[in-house]
Design an enzyme around this catalytic site. Structure first.
Site, mmCIF file in Angstrom:
data_model
loop_
_atom_site.group_PDB
_atom_site.id
_atom_site.type_symbol
_atom_site.label_atom_id
_atom_site.label_comp_id
_atom_site.label_asym_id
_atom_site.label_seq_id
_atom_site.Cartn_x
_atom_site.Cartn_y
_atom_site.Cartn_z
ATOM 1 N N SER A 138 11.827 31.153 15.618
ATOM 2 C CA SER A 138 10.719 31.076 14.656
ATOM 3 C C SER A 138 10.904 29.886 13.750
ATOM 4 O O SER A 138 12.039 29.464 13.476
ATOM 5 C CB SER A 138 10.682 32.352 13.808
ATOM 6 N N TYR A 151 15.190 37.696 7.883
ATOM 7 C CA TYR A 151 14.588 37.366 9.176
ATOM 8 C C TYR A 151 14.855 35.903 9.527
ATOM 9 O O TYR A 151 15.249 35.562 10.642
ATOM 10 C CB TYR A 151 13.083 37.647 9.107
#
Lengths: 245, 449
Positions: A138, A151
């Site tokens: 990501s 995250y």
């Protein structure tokens, strides 16, 4: 026999769309995840639309003890594997930053589980001397931000892991691609405020499957995220720490 | 589940309501929940059927998976969010075609069931619901009720045409029709007035598919002028030799997109009149020809966002059906009133229906149906449509709910005599009123009076 790909975390929107993109290119597909009812539906759909062979089975990223046996089972069932797409991930929420047990789950799924299965897959493809590994990381892993740094840390670690793997496997003829999506229209982002230039899962999937026909190691999707992140990572820390991001 | 609160409208872009959207990815998350909700497929109903003002709307668009496809028998089972476009892509190469298709291939299976849609072959094959072999209905408590004409038939026939108000339509099992080619043999016959038009729509001129375009600005002697269009799937021996070896292949329709709203004034009596005159001459003179299935069944799908043609205020679609005995008088009265109003309807479609089906709130009824598009420019159009309602009622007809945005509760009850029977089943299936839409509240569906 046609090529085969294993998709881990096959029930997510990006994974589903990617499975279609691979199946449309003639790949046989193995869909793995935790939700067997969903996997059955996804597998039936892929078979009917593309007329390709699709198998599915249970895979739990956090149950690392079973990863080796899982991979052996899949390679046997598919008569060997040509590639793997790692698509599982878990955003968690802001609570994860304050509550370590929630944070640990985010790290376990996004990184520890990924490192475990990728390690076994790397050995497998290395011994065959060919194949590909595509990992969906990501843009959140490129720089830590207060809104999702657990995250981000897990995805950042995954990006580094894939980078190392690429370095190790390149001489063995195994391709490793890191995918860094920006905002994609999935359950993860649905209804989230402040999103812009949201890409469809179909767009992302076509480029993931298409990346195998081109060069490139790190794929930002859509492409302009490379430049957005280039700017973001170059903001001096003295400035960055004052931003509300 | 994450929600998105947004302004939402149907295909006619009127009304616009604030709705809270949910978009489940997983079949088990397609669940009614505690607060009243309505399902929405691809938003191709025109009015407020798939809206829920200040309420929940459950999008089925990510629940679009094929679950089974029997190539020998032509039976398909899929989730309700699957579109006809997706179905066609799989069915046509295998020699199958939807037994009934509406005029857009972007509709979802769930929407086709909920509105019990019809096509140009209603006179021959009935409506969509006549080819549904079974459904999985997700009830208010989350239980999945399998229903079909054999199993829980009450729930089944209340759901066919039930506007999504009996439960969530989760899975649909559909019988397809065998297909020999992706081409259609079309016959255009011009009609100079309404009398001739009704003559051309009689059974003796029927083909598998029959429909008529009407120039609704034509008045006086020309009233009802238009083109009757009939067609059938081409048999291999009707194809030119180049296509005969590959009858199921076709060149895809070129798709254009209307990128912005046309100013409301672009469609006015003069431009529509000019268009209609041209269209009548060109299409009326075509006679017999071979067409791709897309241009025959889905002419408007070739222009994405064609609803922008009517400007940002949107338009009202008005479709009514009038029983055979009264049809000529009724349609004549409607067209006369419309011509006198000088409101241009860009599209006017006339068709003969076959017998009424078994869906308790299904629209089609033995007789003739007329569909009109009316741009929404001023409130006068509502008064005009109220007038048309009265004309329709005098002639024993009804208005199509999937296209409606303004019918009154009283008119609805007069038009749908099987409503009390439907209501009884709705109450048994959904005692708490968990399924509710802007349309159902506007029409007070749920109450007797």
């Amino acid at each position: 026999m046609s090529q085969s790909v294993l998709i881990l975390g096959a029930t997510s929107a990006i994974a589903r769309a990617s499975a279609h993109a691979f199946a449309a290119r003639g790949y046989r597909v193995y869909c793995a995840g935790r939700d067997m009812e969903e996997l059955r539906r996804i597998a039936a759909d892929l078979e009917i639309r593309h007329g390709t062979e699709v198998k599915y089975g249970r895979f739990d990223a956090e149950a690392t003890d079973g990863h080796r046996a899982f991979l052996d089972g899949v390679t046997e069932e598919m008569g060997g594997l040509d590639g793997l797409l790692l698509a599982f991930g878990h955003l968690g929420d802001q609570v994860a930053a304050r509550d370590f047990s929630a944070g640990a789950a985010v790290i376990a799924r996004n990184f520890t589980g990924a490192a475990s299965i990728l390690g076994h897959a790397a050995d497998y493809f290395e011994s065959r001397g060919r194949g590909f590994i595509i990992g969906i990381s990501s843009v959140a892993g490129d720089r830590g931000r207060q809104s999702n740094y657990v995250y981000g840390a897990a995805k950042g670690a995954l990006s580094l892991y894939l980078q190392g793997l690429r370095n190790r496997l390149f001489p063995k003829g195994v391709r490793v691609i890191t995918v860094k999506p920006g905002f994609v229209d999935t359950a993860m982002t649905f209804g989230m405020p402040g999103l812009f230039l949201v890409a469809s899962p179909h767009y992302v999937a076509e480029r993931i499957a298409g990346a195998l026909d081109k060069g490139g190691d790190v794929l930002y999707l859509p492409w302009f995220w490379r430049y957005i992140m280039l700017i973001i990572v170059h903001i001096p820390e003295t400035v960055f720490k004052r931003l509300k991001l | 589940m994450a929600t998105l609160t947004t302004q939402l409208c149907g295909w006619g872009r009127y009304p616009v309501h604030t709705c809270e959207l949910e978009r489940p990815d997983r079949y088990r998350d397609f669940h009614p929940g505690a607060v009243p909700a309505i399902a929405r497929g691809r938003g191709r109903s025109y009015g407020d059927a798939a809206l829920n003002q200040n309420g929940r709307v459950l999008l089925s668009e990510r629940l679009n998976r094929f679950l089974a496809f029997d190539r020998e028998r032509g039976v398909v089972r899929a989730e309700a969010g699957l579109t006809l476009e997706e179905l066609l892509a799989v069915a046509i190469p295998r020699g199958w075609f939807p037994a009934v298709t509406p005029g857009t291939r972007y509709a979802s299976l769930g929407g086709c069931v909920a509105a019990d849609v019809h096509g140009k072959n209603h006179h021959r094959d009935g409506s969509f619901g006549d080819h549904v072999l079974g459904l999985e209905l997700i009830l208010a408590d989350g239980n999945r009720l399998p229903c079909s004409p054999q199993e829980h038939p009450d729930a089944f026939w209340a759901t066919i045409g039930g506007m999504g108000l009996t439960g969530l339509i989760g899975e649909v099992t559909l019988r397809l029709a065998p297909l020999e080619s992706a081409h259609v043999v079309v016959q255009h016959r011009p009609a100079r007035d309404l009398e001739q038009m009704f003559h051309l729509l009689e059974p003796s001129f029927d083909d598998h598919y029959t429909v008529a375009w009407v120039d609704c600005l034509a008045a006086g002697r020309d009233l009802g002028r238009g083109i009757a269009m009939a067609g059938h799937h081409a048999a291999p021996d009707e194809l030119p030799s180049a296509l005969r070896a590959i009858p199921l292949e076709h060149r895809p329709q070129r798709r254009h997109s209307l990128p912005f709203d046309l100013p409301g004034r672009v469609l006015n009596p003069w431009t529509v009149r000019a268009f209609n005159a041209l269209y009548y001459r060109r299409q009326g003179g075509k006679g017999r020809f071979l067409a791709g299935y897309e241009s025959f069944f889905y002419p408007l799908d070739g222009l994405l966002h064609w609803n922008r043609m009517y400007g940002k205020r949107g338009f009202l679609q008005y479709q009514c059906a009038i029983p055979t005995a009264e049809a000529f008088q009724g349609i004549k009265a409607l067209l006369e009133r419309l011509a006198a109003s000088r409101r241009p309807s860009f599209l006017a479609v006339l068709k003969r229906f076959g017998p009424q089906g078994r869906g308790l709130l299904s629209f089609p009824t033995a007789g003739y149906t007329l569909a009109l598009d009316l741009p929404l420019r001023d409130p006068g159009v509502f008064a005009l449509l109220d007038e048309l309602d009265r004309t329709v009622l005098v002639h024993g007809g009804r208005v199509y709910l999937a296209k409606d945005a303004r019918l009154s509760p009283a008119a609805f009850r007069a038009m749908y005599p099987r409503y009390p029977e439907w209501l009884e089943i709705k109450r048994a299936l959904d005692p708490e009123g968990s399924f509710s839409s802007s349309l159902s509240r506007r029409l007070a569906m749920g109450e007797e009076e």
